[in-house]
Design a protein around this motif. Structure first.
Motif, PDB file in Angstrom:
ATOM      1  N   ASP A  61     -37.228  58.753  19.405  1.00 11.61           N
ATOM      2  CA  ASP A  61     -37.196  57.295  19.577  1.00 11.61           C
ATOM      3  C   ASP A  61     -37.054  56.575  18.235  1.00 11.61           C
ATOM      4  N   GLY A  62     -36.392  55.440  18.274  1.00 12.31           N
ATOM      5  CA  GLY A  62     -36.369  54.528  17.129  1.00 12.31           C
ATOM      6  C   GLY A  62     -35.486  54.925  15.969  1.00 12.31           C
ATOM      7  N   GLN A  63     -34.644  55.928  16.126  1.00 12.03           N
ATOM      8  CA  GLN A  63     -33.723  56.253  15.028  1.00 12.03           C
ATOM      9  C   GLN A  63     -32.322  56.527  15.562  1.00 12.03           C
ATOM     10  N   PHE A  64     -31.353  56.335  14.683  1.00 12.83           N
ATOM     11  CA  PHE A  64     -29.967  56.528  15.109  1.00 12.83           C
ATOM     12  C   PHE A  64     -29.614  58.014  15.179  1.00 12.83           C
ATOM     13  N   VAL A  88     -26.368  56.227  18.604  1.00 16.48           N
ATOM     14  CA  VAL A  88     -27.260  55.829  19.685  1.00 16.48           C
ATOM     15  C   VAL A  88     -28.687  55.746  19.168  1.00 16.48           C
ATOM     16  N   LYS A  89     -29.375  54.683  19.546  1.00 15.61           N
ATOM     17  CA  LYS A  89     -30.800  54.565  19.224  1.00 15.61           C
ATOM     18  C   LYS A  89     -31.539  54.322  20.533  1.00 15.61           C
ATOM     19  N   VAL A  90     -32.498  55.208  20.819  1.00 15.81           N
ATOM     20  CA  VAL A  90     -33.255  55.121  22.068  1.00 15.81           C
ATOM     21  C   VAL A  90     -34.642  54.569  21.770  1.00 15.81           C
ATOM     22  N   ASN A  91     -35.060  53.628  22.577  1.00 22.74           N
ATOM     23  CA  ASN A  91     -36.431  53.106  22.516  1.00 22.74           C
ATOM     24  C   ASN A  91     -36.956  53.105  23.938  1.00 22.74           C
ATOM     25  N   VAL A  95     -31.562  51.634  25.413  1.00 22.79           N
ATOM     26  CA  VAL A  95     -30.635  52.373  24.553  1.00 22.79           C
ATOM     27  C   VAL A  95     -29.662  51.394  23.903  1.00 22.79           C
ATOM     28  N   PHE A  96     -29.494  51.560  22.599  1.00 18.95           N
ATOM     29  CA  PHE A  96     -28.534  50.737  21.841  1.00 18.95           C
ATOM     30  C   PHE A  96     -27.450  51.677  21.323  1.00 18.95           C
ATOM     31  N   ALA A  97     -26.198  51.359  21.578  1.00 21.38           N
ATOM     32  CA  ALA A  97     -25.113  52.262  21.171  1.00 21.38           C
ATOM     33  C   ALA A  97     -23.997  51.502  20.461  1.00 21.38           C
ATOM     34  N   ALA A 147     -25.069  51.679  27.221  1.00 20.68           N
ATOM     35  CA  ALA A 147     -25.694  53.000  27.315  1.00 20.68           C
ATOM     36  C   ALA A 147     -27.004  52.861  28.084  1.00 20.68           C
ATOM     37  N   LYS A 148     -27.421  53.960  28.719  1.00 19.48           N
ATOM     38  CA  LYS A 148     -28.657  53.923  29.507  1.00 19.48           C
ATOM     39  C   LYS A 148     -29.181  55.342  29.678  1.00 19.48           C
TER      40      LYS A 148
END
Ligand code: FES
Length: 163
Positions: A61-64, A88-91, A95-97, A147-148
């Protein structure tokens, strides 16, 4: 007016001139059309599709994370496999892509942990962690992707969105 010993009427002279100009325009348009046909299809507009990109639980989590996705695509009359690098960064479930493709000339950017920015190795373009261009030649931000996490799998939509 005389040409090769023959008398050329003003009307014939003007008709010849119009013919030359029309021919030049036709060559110009033909050249443009051939250039377009011969040019590679560089476009961000394509139909998006959801692609599975591994287990979300494997991504801290929290990193690219730099992830490569491959999918079949059709762009006009061109069909084939597209390989794309995505950050991609997952929290949790969020998800942020971002596309890793530099918007200047298409090199792949790298994430620099120290500065927290994406840096392009080709012409020193720099983007911040949201993908916004901050310096160098790029005039556009990195493209975002939807993204999800679905059933534990990271899913990325291949449609590029303007940042
Ligand atoms: S291709 Fe990235 S800065 Fe030129």
């Amino acid at each position: 007016m005389e040409e090769n010993g023959k008398k050329v009427t003003r009307r014939k002279f003007l008709e010849a001139g119009i013919g030359v100009i029309t021919g030049a325009i036709a060559v110009g348009l033909g050249g443009t059309a051939l250039t377009s046909i011969g040019a590679p299809a560089i476009t961000n507009k394509r139909e998006g599709k959801w692609v599975e990109a591994g287990n979300a639980s494997e991504l801290a989590d929290g990193q690219f994370h730099k992830i490569g996705i491959t999918y079949d695509a059709k762009d006009g009359w061109l069909e084939g496999k597209v390989k794309q690098l995505v950050y991609v960064k997952v929290n949790g479930e969020e998800v942020f892509a971002l596309s890793a493709t530099c918007t200047h000339l298409g090199c792949n950017v790298n994430f620099d942990e120290q500065s927290g920015n994406f840096k392009c190795p080709c012409h020193s373009g720099v983007y911040d962690a949201t993908g916004e261009n901050v310096s160098g030649p790029p005039t556009h931000s990195l493209a975002k992707l939807e993204a999800k996490v679905e059933d534990g799998k990271l899913m990325i939509n291949t449609a590029l969105k303007e940042a």
